[in-house]
Motif scaffolding. Structure first.
Motif, PDB file in Angstrom:
ATOM      1  N   TRP A 259      42.337  45.402  48.304  1.00 10.24           N
ATOM      2  CA  TRP A 259      42.621  45.445  49.739  1.00 10.24           C
ATOM      3  C   TRP A 259      41.454  44.870  50.553  1.00 10.24           C
ATOM      4  CZ3 TRP A 259      47.274  45.675  51.365  1.00 10.24           C
ATOM      5  CH2 TRP A 259      48.247  46.463  50.740  1.00 10.24           C
ATOM      6  N   THR A 260      40.217  45.256  50.214  1.00 14.09           N
ATOM      7  CA  THR A 260      39.066  44.765  50.984  1.00 14.09           C
ATOM      8  C   THR A 260      38.834  43.272  50.746  1.00 14.09           C
ATOM      9  OG1 THR A 260      37.610  45.535  49.181  1.00 14.09           O
ATOM     10  CG2 THR A 260      37.927  47.008  51.072  1.00 14.09           C
ATOM     11  N   ASN A 261      39.031  42.807  49.509  1.00 14.40           N
ATOM     12  CA  ASN A 261      38.887  41.373  49.246  1.00 14.40           C
ATOM     13  C   ASN A 261      39.963  40.580  49.983  1.00 14.40           C
ATOM     14  OD1 ASN A 261      36.874  42.230  47.584  1.00 14.40           O
ATOM     15  ND2 ASN A 261      37.689  41.355  45.708  1.00 14.40           N
ATOM     16  N   LYS A 262      41.169  41.116  50.003  1.00 15.20           N
ATOM     17  CA  LYS A 262      42.271  40.453  50.723  1.00 15.20           C
ATOM     18  C   LYS A 262      41.948  40.371  52.220  1.00 15.20           C
ATOM     19  CE  LYS A 262      47.292  40.878  51.434  1.00 15.20           C
ATOM     20  NZ  LYS A 262      47.425  41.457  52.755  1.00 15.20           N
ATOM     21  N   ALA A 263      41.374  41.439  52.768  1.00 22.69           N
ATOM     22  CA  ALA A 263      40.999  41.433  54.185  1.00 22.69           C
ATOM     23  C   ALA A 263      39.955  40.354  54.469  1.00 22.69           C
ATOM     24  CB  ALA A 263      40.466  42.810  54.599  1.00 22.69           C
ATOM     25  N   LEU A 264      38.990  40.187  53.569  1.00 25.58           N
ATOM     26  CA  LEU A 264      37.955  39.162  53.763  1.00 25.58           C
ATOM     27  C   LEU A 264      38.576  37.772  53.767  1.00 25.58           C
ATOM     28  CD1 LEU A 264      34.995  38.362  54.007  1.00 25.58           C
ATOM     29  CD2 LEU A 264      34.839  38.440  51.513  1.00 25.58           C
ATOM     30  N   ALA A 265      39.507  37.514  52.842  1.00 29.38           N
ATOM     31  CA  ALA A 265      40.167  36.205  52.791  1.00 29.38           C
ATOM     32  C   ALA A 265      40.998  35.971  54.051  1.00 29.38           C
ATOM     33  CB  ALA A 265      41.045  36.110  51.545  1.00 29.38           C
ATOM     34  N   GLU A 266      41.632  37.007  54.556  1.00 28.23           N
ATOM     35  CA  GLU A 266      42.443  36.882  55.773  1.00 28.23           C
ATOM     36  C   GLU A 266      41.566  36.607  56.996  1.00 28.23           C
ATOM     37  OE1 GLU A 266      46.102  39.780  54.306  1.00 28.23           O
ATOM     38  OE2 GLU A 266      44.361  40.610  55.321  1.00 28.23           O
TER      39      GLU A 266
END
Length: 371
Positions: A259-266
């Motif tokens: 979830w946190t990695n996905k947020a960074l990419a977004e």
């Protein structure tokens, strides 16, 4: 008077024509009408002698025109950005022309070479008609699944009612079970007795082992997806990274790292709302299942700081400050969070001053006209 007549003559023919032709909405027409009344009142004030400090009056008028010009330039820039970069959406409306399935962005114009302006790809671009057909197909599948679920639920309820009607067996002494006592006080009673030859027990045991193996396989697959997403992040392919993280979350919805990695990419592709939603998953999970943020400090710190960055992108400065305060309560000496806190405080103060200056200018011009 000449400056007022010049301002009025430049404004009246164009704006009046637009107002009469219906090209402006009711709000624009009302603003135009108010400006006409204000200019008329100012001319009357000069003729009556109520306005005597013409230098100050000209400065106020020029400042107001400049503020209006800045607002118009910002509005035009926002329109151009929406047309070129589109707006976030799921393609559920009817007012757009093209929709990028990879970036979840709606476009209102035909793009050069039919490519998404964010991911620079054309393989996932869909027309409004094609997206509508796809959604209707999914709706039909959903209705079918819902009908099946309702049938299974009704069947289960009927079975429960039939079991309740059977009642207790008259051949079993249920009262005797209330007075049962073990044969010994020792806790060491030997190996438990299990029905090794019972087919139902063996089937249940095999099912438990199979579920455990599937859970382990899912966790392993989710980790591979995370690693592939991290590799895409290193190469600068942020949209590809989001796809890998989403795939991993299909196997492990409780993975905070995904979830946190996905947020960074977004954040890298300016999908502010999606980044906020991804961070919310981590924060809500910790609040509900871990009773706070101490058990997973690293994941929660990343969630708060990245949600603050997304809020900054939306100019929600005060909400961003609240998230940064929560992040610093976890790691008080983190330099990145401290620097971001100072920048956000300065941006919040600048926004407050800008609103104050605009309000003061409007109030000053209005008071002059009234006198």
């Amino acid at each position: 008077i000449i400056s007022l007549f010049t301002h009025y003559s430049a404004m009246a023919p164009v704006d009046a024509a637009l107002a009469l032709s219906g090209e402006k909405g009711s709000r624009e027409i009302e603003e135009w009408s108010n400006e006409v009344e204000e200019v008329t009142s100012q001319i009357r004030g000069i003729i009556d002698g109520t306005i005597t400090d013409f230098e100050d009056f000209d400065q106020k008028l020029a400042l107001k025109d400049r503020a209006k010009q800045i607002r118009q330039e910002e509005q035009q820039a926002r329109r151009q950005k929406v047309l070129l970069y589109g707006s976030e959406g799921k393609g559920e409306g009817t007012k757009y022309k093209w929709w990028c399935k990879r970036c979840f962005v709606e476009y209102f114009i035909d793009l050069p070479e039919g490519k998404c302006s964010r991911c620079q790809q054309s393989d996932q671009m869909m027309s409004q008609e094609a997206r509508r057909a796809e959604l209707m197909e999914k709706l039909d599948v959903f209705k079918e699944e819902k009908a099946k679920h309702k049938w299974r639920k009704d069947k289960w309820n009927r079975w429960k009612k039939s079991q309740a009607l059977l009642g207790k067996s008259r051949f079993i002494n249920y009262k005797a079970w209330e007075y049962w006592e073990p044969d010994t006080d020792s806790e060491e009673e030997g190996d438990p007795i299990v029905p090794r030859d019972n087919p139902e027990f063996l089937a249940m045991e095999a099912d438990l082992k199979d579920r455990k193996k599937k859970q382990f396989d899912k966790a392993k697959t989710a980790e591979k997806c995370r690693q592939r997403g991290n590799q895409c992040m290193t190469e600068g392919d942020y949209v590809g990274a989001i796809e890998h993280y989403d795939e991993g979350l299909e196997y492990r919805r409780d993975s905070k790292a995904l979830w946190t990695n996905k947020a960074l990419a977004e954040l890298k592709v300016f999908r502010w709302h999606d980044a906020i939603a991804s961070c919310n998953k981590v924060i809500e999970y910790s609040e509900i299942f871990e009773d706070g943020f101490k058990k997973s400090e690293d994941a929660n710190f990343k969630a708060f700081t990245r949600r603050a960055q997304a809020l900054r992108g939306l100019h929600r400065w005060e909400d961003a400050l609240n998230d940064l305060e929560d992040a610093l309560s976890i790691y008080p000496r983190n330099k990145e969070a401290l620097d971001l806190m100072e920048k956000t405080k300065q941006a919040c103060e600048d926004a407050r001053k800008a609103r104050g200056v605009e309000a003061a200018v409007a109030e000053g011009v209005g008071a002059r006209c009234y006198r």
